[in-house]
Design a protein around this motif. Structure first.
Motif, short mmCIF file in Angstrom:
data_model
loop_
_atom_site.label_atom_id
_atom_site.label_comp_id
_atom_site.label_asym_id
_atom_site.label_seq_id
_atom_site.Cartn_x
_atom_site.Cartn_y
_atom_site.Cartn_z
N GLU A 285 0.87 -1.15 -0.11
CA GLU A 285 0.23 0.12 -0.05
C GLU A 285 0.88 1.29 0.02
O GLU A 285 1.84 1.32 0.91
CB GLU A 285 -0.77 -0.01 1.15
CG GLU A 285 -1.78 1.18 1.41
CD GLU A 285 -2.52 1.09 2.65
OE1 GLU A 285 -3.37 2.20 2.89
OE2 GLU A 285 -2.49 0.35 3.41
N ASP A 363 -4.66 10.32 -0.08
CA ASP A 363 -4.51 8.91 -0.05
C ASP A 363 -4.89 8.15 -1.50
O ASP A 363 -5.07 6.93 -1.29
CB ASP A 363 -5.38 8.17 1.41
CG ASP A 363 -6.57 8.42 1.16
OD1 ASP A 363 -7.28 9.16 0.35
OD2 ASP A 363 -7.42 7.58 1.98
N ARG A 368 -4.86 -0.77 -8.56
CA ARG A 368 -6.01 -1.63 -7.86
C ARG A 368 -6.01 -1.72 -6.37
O ARG A 368 -6.94 -2.24 -5.70
CB ARG A 368 -5.70 -2.97 -8.39
CG ARG A 368 -6.40 -3.09 -9.84
CD ARG A 368 -6.22 -4.62 -10.32
NE ARG A 368 -4.79 -4.85 -10.54
CZ ARG A 368 -4.46 -6.23 -10.22
NH1 ARG A 368 -5.37 -7.34 -9.84
NH2 ARG A 368 -3.17 -6.50 -10.42
N ASP A 370 -6.13 0.67 -4.27
CA ASP A 370 -6.92 1.73 -3.94
C ASP A 370 -8.12 1.55 -3.49
O ASP A 370 -8.93 0.47 -4.25
CB ASP A 370 -6.84 2.87 -4.85
CG ASP A 370 -7.41 4.24 -4.15
OD1 ASP A 370 -6.57 4.96 -3.66
OD2 ASP A 370 -8.62 4.34 -4.10
N ARG A 371 -8.81 1.67 -2.32
CA ARG A 371 -10.06 1.65 -1.87
C ARG A 371 -11.31 2.05 -2.70
O ARG A 371 -12.19 1.62 -2.66
CB ARG A 371 -10.23 1.85 -0.31
CG ARG A 371 -10.06 3.62 -0.08
CD ARG A 371 -10.41 4.05 1.11
NE ARG A 371 -9.85 5.60 1.28
CZ ARG A 371 -10.80 6.29 1.39
NH1 ARG A 371 -12.05 6.11 0.81
NH2 ARG A 371 -10.50 7.74 1.37
N ARG A 372 -10.76 2.96 -3.61
CA ARG A 372 -11.97 3.56 -4.63
C ARG A 372 -12.01 2.78 -5.82
O ARG A 372 -12.79 3.18 -6.80
CB ARG A 372 -11.59 5.05 -4.83
CG ARG A 372 -12.11 5.97 -3.65
CD ARG A 372 -11.22 7.20 -3.50
NE ARG A 372 -10.02 6.95 -2.86
CZ ARG A 372 -9.30 7.65 -2.17
NH1 ARG A 372 -9.87 8.85 -1.91
NH2 ARG A 372 -7.82 7.14 -1.95
N CYS A 374 -13.40 0.50 -8.41
CA CYS A 374 -14.44 -0.07 -8.78
C CYS A 374 -14.13 -1.54 -9.47
O CYS A 374 -14.10 -1.54 -10.68
CB CYS A 374 -15.34 1.11 -9.57
SG CYS A 374 -15.54 2.47 -9.32
#
Length: 395
Positions: A285, A363, A368, A370-372, A374
């Protein structure tokens, strides 16, 4: 992940068969389909851009060969056809969300669609060769966050992608010989290129479904467009366009559809975006806040080396990369930058910028991890999607 534009080359065909296809394309070019809807349009020319919703079918009688001096040239060959278009738009009418995730099935759908529209029998998709694939990742970001992301990109230098690069308010474009990397705000692109086409389509589709005299047809069409626009406004799209040269480099030739898998294309996307943005490794991360960076660097490199790299990181956050290259020797600059990348540390949108505490993307990394990102399957939402009845009427 979803696939968008595909460019496929058919096996060799009989000349009379290719001539018949050529005549079909000429007749259909610029002509409405049976319902009057322009969901698909076959033509024999090049696509205007990746946003083009048309399907290009080009009968070909020449192909590239290498002469005895090692130079490529066009030479007569057995006839074949090149098919190019957005498989995502062909499936759903738009590429705001959803889209095919299985490359083999996407190619099969695309070839079968062209076969149906032309009214001819084409070879199975597995025997076609691959010449271009657009691999797209989508991230859920508000429009202000997208603007902040592109503002930060404007300040960065990309030496290996500098030639013919284009930067706009809500999009960046980095062309290359083997791949092209594109970032853009989907809402801006949708409003510019797709909205008018879909408005006309929705009105005609609803007129066929409910009758031309139904006064609510206009309202239904506008509601669908507004819903799609709202969703598009909160999406950042990251595309890697894989060119023919990339396939030839990896396979020694243009591979068959049956030889290309999803893992291979996904790996290309990850590698190209990571290389461009230097955001660290996929398995780690990315960190960019003061405390997290200090902890990461000391854990990875130890106390004193970590503190030294922390000072370099802080300077990278506040100064332009060109300035830093002047302050350090070439070897030291690139060595320290590589160490930051390998530790998963980013100097973009860090919290030591003057406006960092209010940053919407402090942040965010367009990868891929990343929490956003889709990655959930698209839901069947009637206010956004084409219904089966609409697709049947437009086919």
């Amino acid at each position: 992940m979803a696939y968008d534009t595909l460019k496929l080359k058919s096996p060799s065909m009989d000349e009379s068969f290719v001539r018949a296809i050529e005549q079909q394309c000429v007749l259909r070019s610029g002509v409405d389909l049976a319902t009057g809807a322009m969901l698909y349009e076959l033509h024999t020319g090049e696509l205007l851009g990746s946003w083009d919703s048309r399907i290009s079918v080009r009968p070909m009688y020449e192909d590239w060969v290498t002469d005895k001096n090692g130079r490529p040239r066009l030479a007569p060959c057995e006839p074949y056809i090149l098919v190019e278009g957005s498989v995502h738009k062909a499936m759903m009418g738009h590429n705001v969300y959803g889209g095919p995730r299985n490359f083999q099935k996407a190619c099969s759908f695309f070839v079968n669609l062209v076969e149906k529209l032309l009214g001819v029998d084409l070879p199975p998709s597995g025997n076609w060769t691959v010449h271009r694939v657009d691999v797209a990742h989508v991230f859920a970001l508000t429009k202000p966050a997208c603007k902040e992301f592109f503002d930060s990109i404007q300040l960065r230098n990309f030496p290996r992608r500098q030639k013919k690069a284009a930067k706009y308010d809500m999009a960046v474009y980095f062309p290359g010989k083997t791949t092209t990397v594109k970032f853009y705000h989907k809402g801006s692109e949708f409003g510019l290129h797709d909205k008018a086409r879909l408005r006309n389509y929705f009105r005609q589709a609803f007129a066929l479904m409910y009758g031309k005299k139904d006064l609510r047809n206009f309202e239904r069409a506008e509601n669908k467009l507004k819903a799609l626009q709202r969703l598009a406004d909160s999406r950042l799209r990251v595309e890697v366009e894989v060119h023919s040269d990339k396939f030839q480099y990896d396979f020694g030739r243009n591979p068959l559809v049956s030889e290309v898998d999803d893992a291979y294309l996904e790996a290309i996307h990850d590698k190209e975006v990571e290389r461009l943005l230097r955001e660290g490794k996929q398995s780690m991360e990315t960190v960019r806040t003061t405390t997290a960076v200090m902890t990461r660097l000391q854990n990875v490199y130890g106390g004193t080396p970590g503190q030294r790299l922390y000072g370099f990181w802080a300077a990278m956050c506040t100064l332009n990369e060109n300035v830093m290259r002047e302050k350090y020797s070439r070897a030291t600059f690139f060595r320290n930058r590589k160490l930051l990348e390998e530790a998963g540390v980013s100097w973009r949108s860090s919290d030591i910028h003057v406006t960092a505490n209010d940053s919407l993307i402090h942040d965010f990394t367009p990868m891929r991890v990343d929490r956003r990102f889709c990655n959930a399957p698209a839901r069947n939402r009637p206010e956004l999607n084409y219904s089966r009845d609409e697709l049947r009427l437009a086919a």
